[in-house]
Design a protein around this motif. Structure first.
Motif, PDB file in Angstrom:
ATOM      1  N   LEU A 250       1.203   6.523   5.525  1.00 20.70           N
ATOM      2  CA  LEU A 250       0.426   6.347   4.302  1.00 20.70           C
ATOM      3  C   LEU A 250      -1.036   6.425   4.711  1.00 20.70           C
ATOM      4  O   LEU A 250      -1.594   5.491   5.282  1.00 20.70           O
ATOM      5  CB  LEU A 250       0.753   4.995   3.661  1.00 20.70           C
ATOM      6  N   GLY A 251      -1.639   7.598   4.465  1.00 20.12           N
ATOM      7  CA  GLY A 251      -2.930   7.891   5.054  1.00 20.12           C
ATOM      8  C   GLY A 251      -4.045   8.043   4.033  1.00 20.12           C
ATOM      9  O   GLY A 251      -3.909   7.699   2.862  1.00 20.12           O
ATOM     10  N   GLY A 252      -5.174   8.556   4.524  1.00 18.76           N
ATOM     11  CA  GLY A 252      -6.342   8.763   3.686  1.00 18.76           C
ATOM     12  C   GLY A 252      -7.251   7.553   3.607  1.00 18.76           C
ATOM     13  O   GLY A 252      -8.212   7.555   2.851  1.00 18.76           O
ATOM     14  N   MET A 253      -6.980   6.531   4.428  1.00 16.56           N
ATOM     15  CA  MET A 253      -7.731   5.259   4.336  1.00 16.56           C
ATOM     16  C   MET A 253      -8.324   4.895   5.699  1.00 16.56           C
ATOM     17  O   MET A 253      -7.956   3.888   6.285  1.00 16.56           O
ATOM     18  CB  MET A 253      -6.798   4.146   3.848  1.00 16.56           C
ATOM     19  N   SER A 254      -9.137   5.717   6.268  1.00 19.07           N
ATOM     20  CA  SER A 254      -9.741   6.933   5.761  1.00 19.07           C
ATOM     21  C   SER A 254      -9.046   8.162   6.339  1.00 19.07           C
ATOM     22  O   SER A 254      -8.117   8.038   7.137  1.00 19.07           O
ATOM     23  CB  SER A 254     -11.229   6.962   6.168  1.00 19.07           C
ATOM     24  N   ASN A 255      -9.577   9.341   5.972  1.00 21.71           N
ATOM     25  CA  ASN A 255      -9.054  10.565   6.563  1.00 21.71           C
ATOM     26  C   ASN A 255      -9.325  10.609   8.063  1.00 21.71           C
ATOM     27  O   ASN A 255      -8.549  11.214   8.825  1.00 21.71           O
ATOM     28  CB  ASN A 255      -9.655  11.797   5.876  1.00 21.71           C
ATOM     29  N   GLN A 256     -10.405   9.960   8.522  1.00 23.40           N
ATOM     30  CA  GLN A 256     -10.688   9.927   9.952  1.00 23.40           C
ATOM     31  C   GLN A 256      -9.602   9.142  10.696  1.00 23.40           C
ATOM     32  O   GLN A 256      -9.095   9.581  11.731  1.00 23.40           O
ATOM     33  CB  GLN A 256     -12.070   9.299  10.205  1.00 23.40           C
ATOM     34  N   ALA A 257      -9.242   7.992  10.172  1.00 23.43           N
ATOM     35  CA  ALA A 257      -8.185   7.204  10.793  1.00 23.43           C
ATOM     36  C   ALA A 257      -6.861   7.960  10.763  1.00 23.43           C
ATOM     37  O   ALA A 257      -6.093   7.951  11.734  1.00 23.43           O
ATOM     38  CB  ALA A 257      -8.042   5.860  10.078  1.00 23.43           C
ATOM     39  N   THR A 258      -6.584   8.635   9.656  1.00 15.26           N
ATOM     40  CA  THR A 258      -5.327   9.364   9.523  1.00 15.26           C
ATOM     41  C   THR A 258      -5.221  10.461  10.563  1.00 15.26           C
ATOM     42  O   THR A 258      -4.158  10.667  11.178  1.00 15.26           O
ATOM     43  CB  THR A 258      -5.214   9.949   8.106  1.00 15.26           C
ATOM     44  N   ALA A 259      -6.308  11.179  10.796  1.00 14.84           N
ATOM     45  CA  ALA A 259      -6.311  12.220  11.822  1.00 14.84           C
ATOM     46  C   ALA A 259      -6.039  11.627  13.199  1.00 14.84           C
ATOM     47  O   ALA A 259      -5.304  12.215  14.013  1.00 14.84           O
ATOM     48  CB  ALA A 259      -7.651  12.950  11.819  1.00 14.84           C
ATOM     49  N   GLU A 260      -6.588  10.453  13.469  1.00 12.57           N
ATOM     50  CA  GLU A 260      -6.356   9.812  14.758  1.00 12.57           C
ATOM     51  C   GLU A 260      -4.903   9.351  14.896  1.00 12.57           C
ATOM     52  O   GLU A 260      -4.313   9.443  15.973  1.00 12.57           O
ATOM     53  CB  GLU A 260      -7.319   8.638  14.948  1.00 12.57           C
ATOM     54  N   TYR A 261      -4.331   8.840  13.821  1.00  7.38           N
ATOM     55  CA  TYR A 261      -2.912   8.483  13.861  1.00  7.38           C
ATOM     56  C   TYR A 261      -2.070   9.711  14.197  1.00  7.38           C
ATOM     57  O   TYR A 261      -1.170   9.652  15.043  1.00  7.38           O
ATOM     58  CB  TYR A 261      -2.464   7.910  12.522  1.00  7.38           C
ATOM     59  N   TYR A 262      -2.331  10.821  13.529  1.00 10.80           N
ATOM     60  CA  TYR A 262      -1.535  12.029  13.770  1.00 10.80           C
ATOM     61  C   TYR A 262      -1.651  12.453  15.232  1.00 10.80           C
ATOM     62  O   TYR A 262      -0.650  12.797  15.880  1.00 10.80           O
ATOM     63  CB  TYR A 262      -1.998  13.148  12.839  1.00 10.80           C
ATOM     64  N   ARG A 263      -2.866  12.410  15.772  1.00 15.76           N
ATOM     65  CA  ARG A 263      -3.069  12.764  17.181  1.00 15.76           C
ATOM     66  C   ARG A 263      -2.334  11.796  18.106  1.00 15.76           C
ATOM     67  O   ARG A 263      -1.596  12.223  19.019  1.00 15.76           O
ATOM     68  CB  ARG A 263      -4.565  12.754  17.501  1.00 15.76           C
ATOM     69  N   LEU A 264      -2.510  10.505  17.886  1.00 16.73           N
ATOM     70  CA  LEU A 264      -1.899   9.510  18.772  1.00 16.73           C
ATOM     71  C   LEU A 264      -0.374   9.539  18.712  1.00 16.73           C
ATOM     72  O   LEU A 264       0.292   9.393  19.747  1.00 16.73           O
ATOM     73  CB  LEU A 264      -2.418   8.119  18.412  1.00 16.73           C
ATOM     74  N   LEU A 265       0.181   9.703  17.519  1.00 15.09           N
ATOM     75  CA  LEU A 265       1.635   9.767  17.394  1.00 15.09           C
ATOM     76  C   LEU A 265       2.189  10.962  18.173  1.00 15.09           C
ATOM     77  O   LEU A 265       3.161  10.829  18.938  1.00 15.09           O
ATOM     78  CB  LEU A 265       2.042   9.857  15.932  1.00 15.09           C
ATOM     79  N   ASN A 266       1.588  12.112  17.982  1.00 12.16           N
ATOM     80  CA  ASN A 266       2.097  13.303  18.666  1.00 12.16           C
ATOM     81  C   ASN A 266       1.872  13.240  20.166  1.00 12.16           C
ATOM     82  O   ASN A 266       2.755  13.625  20.953  1.00 12.16           O
ATOM     83  CB  ASN A 266       1.462  14.557  18.066  1.00 12.16           C
ATOM     84  N   GLU A 267       0.723  12.745  20.592  1.00 10.28           N
ATOM     85  CA  GLU A 267       0.481  12.603  22.027  1.00 10.28           C
ATOM     86  C   GLU A 267       1.452  11.604  22.649  1.00 10.28           C
ATOM     87  O   GLU A 267       1.974  11.827  23.750  1.00 10.28           O
ATOM     88  CB  GLU A 267      -0.958  12.162  22.283  1.00 10.28           C
ATOM     89  N   GLY A 268       1.691  10.506  21.946  1.00 12.64           N
ATOM     90  CA  GLY A 268       2.614   9.510  22.472  1.00 12.64           C
ATOM     91  C   GLY A 268       4.027  10.025  22.580  1.00 12.64           C
ATOM     92  O   GLY A 268       4.723   9.781  23.578  1.00 12.64           O
ATOM     93  N   LEU A 269       4.466  10.748  21.574  1.00 10.65           N
ATOM     94  CA  LEU A 269       5.823  11.299  21.613  1.00 10.65           C
ATOM     95  C   LEU A 269       5.943  12.396  22.668  1.00 10.65           C
ATOM     96  O   LEU A 269       6.943  12.477  23.386  1.00 10.65           O
ATOM     97  CB  LEU A 269       6.207  11.811  20.231  1.00 10.65           C
ATOM     98  N   ASN A 270       4.927  13.232  22.800  1.00 13.76           N
ATOM     99  CA  ASN A 270       4.975  14.267  23.822  1.00 13.76           C
ATOM    100  C   ASN A 270       4.986  13.660  25.222  1.00 13.76           C
ATOM    101  O   ASN A 270       5.682  14.165  26.126  1.00 13.76           O
ATOM    102  CB  ASN A 270       3.801  15.231  23.670  1.00 13.76           C
ATOM    103  N   ALA A 271       4.243  12.571  25.410  1.00 14.94           N
ATOM    104  CA  ALA A 271       4.248  11.917  26.718  1.00 14.94           C
ATOM    105  C   ALA A 271       5.634  11.406  27.078  1.00 14.94           C
ATOM    106  O   ALA A 271       6.028  11.402  28.252  1.00 14.94           O
ATOM    107  CB  ALA A 271       3.236  10.768  26.730  1.00 14.94           C
TER     108      ALA A 271
END
Length: 242
Positions: A17-38
């Motif tokens: 549930l994003g957009g609060m803010s869009n900056q935080a949402t972009a960081e979540y997307y990055r961290l989730l994918n980096e964490g799963l790839n690791a």
């Protein structure tokens, strides 16, 4: 690292549930994918559904203390995440947990509260008195204070009223726009130093954009708890069935 043996790879879908803010949402997307790839290696990353809201609405609800309206608005967005197949739901805003937690209380879809991985990290570190930085609503939240105390044995302290106003202003006027100013970083570090002098054993970066401005490297000997990174790591563990 996990080596996948079956395709398609069994993995739970993370609902953001994003957009609060869009900056935080972009960081979540990055961290989730980096964490799963690791964890998974190769070309694997996350299966993620994002429903991104209009931050202008959120800013209005918070400034006007219109929490009932915020709950109605976000309830429909959570419906959309569930329809999209989310197996777990994250809210990318500490502040909006005030309404998202009761929204999720009556639903079957699991919800990872942002305070819980943060509280667990503080308990593991053996801390019992920790400062909280965030929006004005977050710093004044009795719900968060109780959750940290009752579940994790951590007493929350907050900045002085003038410092709270500074922290809140920088979040809304700068960080949600990714406007990262050296003078604002200096203000935050001065506030953190004052909280340490008042007996805080560490500080919760309790707005999901704060870590863009200050992080552990700025005060290596004073524990900082990045709610964004800790929340994302908890979702990675959930998605992989830990």
């Amino acid at each position: 690292m996990t080596t996948p043996t079956a395709r398609p790879l069994p993995q739970k879908t993370i609902g953001v549930l994003g957009g609060m803010s869009n900056q935080a949402t972009a960081e979540y997307y990055r961290l989730l994918n980096e964490g799963l790839n690791a964890r998974l290696g190769g070309w694997d990353n996350g299966e993620i559904v994002i429903v991104s809201v209009n931050f202008g609405n959120i800013e209005h609800f918070v400034r006007q203390n219109a929490w009932d309206a915020a709950q109605r608005y976000l309830s429909g967005k959570v419906d959309a995440l569930e329809r999209a197949g989310a197996d777990v739901i994250l809210c990318v805003s500490n502040t909006m947990h005030r309404v998202v937690e009761p929204i999720m209380a009556g639903r079957a879809t699991p919800f990872i509260h942002i305070a819980d991985p943060t509280g667990a990290a503080m308990r593991t570190a053996g801390l019992t008195r920790v400062a909280l930085l965030g929006t004005m609503a977050t710093m004044l939240s009795d719900d968060l204070r109780r959750r940290y105390a009752e579940r994790f044995g951590v007493e929350i302290i907050v900045p002085s009223d003038p410092d709270k106003a500074t922290v809140d202003r920088i979040i809304f006027d700068e960080l949600v726009r990714r406007d990262l100013r050296p003078e604002s970083k200096a203000h935050y570090l001065e506030i953190i130093d004052r909280l340490a002098a008042d007996g805080a054993q560490g500080v919760i970066l309790g707005c999901t954009e704060i870590f863009l401005l200050v992080d552990q490297a700025d005060r290596p000997d004073f524990p900082m708890f990045n709610t964004t990174a800790l929340h994302a790591a908890a979702a990675v563990a959930f998605a992989l069935g830990d």
